[in-house]
Design a protein around this motif. Structure first.
Motif, PDB file in Angstrom:
ATOM      1  N   TRP A 184      -0.992   3.710 -15.826  1.00  0.00           N
ATOM      2  CA  TRP A 184      -0.940   4.578 -14.641  1.00  0.00           C
ATOM      3  C   TRP A 184      -0.703   3.623 -13.442  1.00  0.00           C
ATOM      4  N   ASP A 187       3.142   3.475 -12.226  1.00  0.00           N
ATOM      5  CA  ASP A 187       3.874   4.720 -12.065  1.00  0.00           C
ATOM      6  C   ASP A 187       4.189   4.761 -10.580  1.00  0.00           C
ATOM      7  N   ARG A 189       5.168   6.984  -8.741  1.00  0.00           N
ATOM      8  CA  ARG A 189       4.905   8.312  -8.237  1.00  0.00           C
ATOM      9  C   ARG A 189       3.405   8.424  -8.204  1.00  0.00           C
ATOM     10  N   ARG A 190       2.764   8.277  -9.217  1.00  0.00           N
ATOM     11  CA  ARG A 190       1.178   8.944  -9.223  1.00  0.00           C
ATOM     12  C   ARG A 190       0.248   7.502  -8.958  1.00  0.00           C
ATOM     13  N   ARG A 218       5.756   3.315 -16.876  1.00  0.00           N
ATOM     14  CA  ARG A 218       7.117   3.974 -16.162  1.00  0.00           C
ATOM     15  C   ARG A 218       8.059   2.739 -15.920  1.00  0.00           C
ATOM     16  N   ASN A 219       7.745   1.606 -15.806  1.00  0.00           N
ATOM     17  CA  ASN A 219       8.649   0.391 -15.371  1.00  0.00           C
ATOM     18  C   ASN A 219       8.928  -0.479 -16.421  1.00  0.00           C
TER      19      ASN A 219
END
Length: 270
Positions: A184, A187, A189-190, A218-219
């Protein structure tokens, strides 16, 4: 070639998930090859806890399990199920009670059913003297009040997959709990609040986990096939955590590994 001077523990991997059915053994092998030498398989209900324990027994020096009932499954937890969980928790390689807690976000089980199931598992943890593997979403105040009642009688626990506020993080730390950090934090964004606050976790309270097959960083490049998260990606998550904490990978590896072994008594669980 992996840097084997860095050893990691993935404290939360959903290895019973069907997305690992075709290559479960190689998922474990590649994790170990990448320095993730200990994996704790999450039990989310009675059946999944039995499956997690069975997988863990296949490689006792590397694999461990938890046994418990996720809040989503609370409505299905009965006396016979609790007895099965208790029997599992008496095994040395079943190292924590959970995934347990409260989730008032989606209420797949009613809040009343969740509180009853969570309370039963807090009693169970008191009985078997094993730590808690905790889930919480949109239920912090109720969860905190139950934990404050029981934690003095239980050997600690971890706020698994922590994504909450700085205030909630501090409250968990004040209760003596460890904090579990997942992808997480990768991320953009979040995960920004977590990225900003992760340095506030003391060295002796931070734990790392993938929560695979979910929460794929995400990366991550290249993106894994089918988007599936795996324990071998834990060092990638750790690099982000270390950077945010102003630590070297070696420092984070040392403290998170020691914390995992201490809380879950991994070295004595064979």
């Amino acid at each position: 070639m992996a840097n084997m001077t860095h050893q990691w523990v993935d404290i939360g991997i959903n290895l019973t998930n069907k997305r690992y059915d075709k290559d479960r053994d190689s998922v474990v092998t590649s994790a170990i090859a990448g320095g993730v030498t200990k994996l704790i398989i999450t039990g989310t209900n009675v059946k999944e806890s039995q499956a997690a324990s069975k997988i863990a027994q296949s490689q006792p020096t590397h694999l461990y399990a938890t046994a418990g009932c996720h809040p989503h499954d609370s409505s299905s937890l009965n006396e016979s199920g609790l007895q099965v969980l208790k029997t599992l928790l008496e095994l040395p390689n079943v190292v924590a009670v959970g995934e347990c807690g409260l989730d008032f976000n989606r209420n797949f089980s009613t809040p009343e059913e969740q509180i009853a199931a969570f309370t039963a598992q807090l009693e169970l943890a008191t009985d078997v003297q094993k730590p808690l593997f905790l889930h919480e979403r949109d239920a912090f105040d109720t969860q905190q009040s139950l934990l404050q009642k029981y934690l003095p009688k239980i050997p600690g626990g971890v706020a698994h997959c922590f994504t909450g506020s700085k205030e909630h993080m501090q409250a968990y730390l004040d209760m003596g709990l460890y904090i579990g950090i997942t992808g997480w934090i990768c991320d953009e964004r979040r995960g920004l609040e977590l990225l900003e606050n992760v340095h506030l976790i003391p060295d002796d309270r931070i734990l790392l986990e993938t929560d695979g097959p979910y929460l794929t960083p995400r990366n991550l490049k290249p993106k894994p096939k089918g988007g599936r998260n795996e324990p071998k990606f834990l060092p990638h998550i750790a690099a982000k955590v270390a950077q945010a904490r102003g630590q070297t990978l070696a420092q984070l590896s040392t403290v998170s590994y020691q914390n995992s072994c201490r809380l879950f008594r991994l070295e004595s669980a064979h």
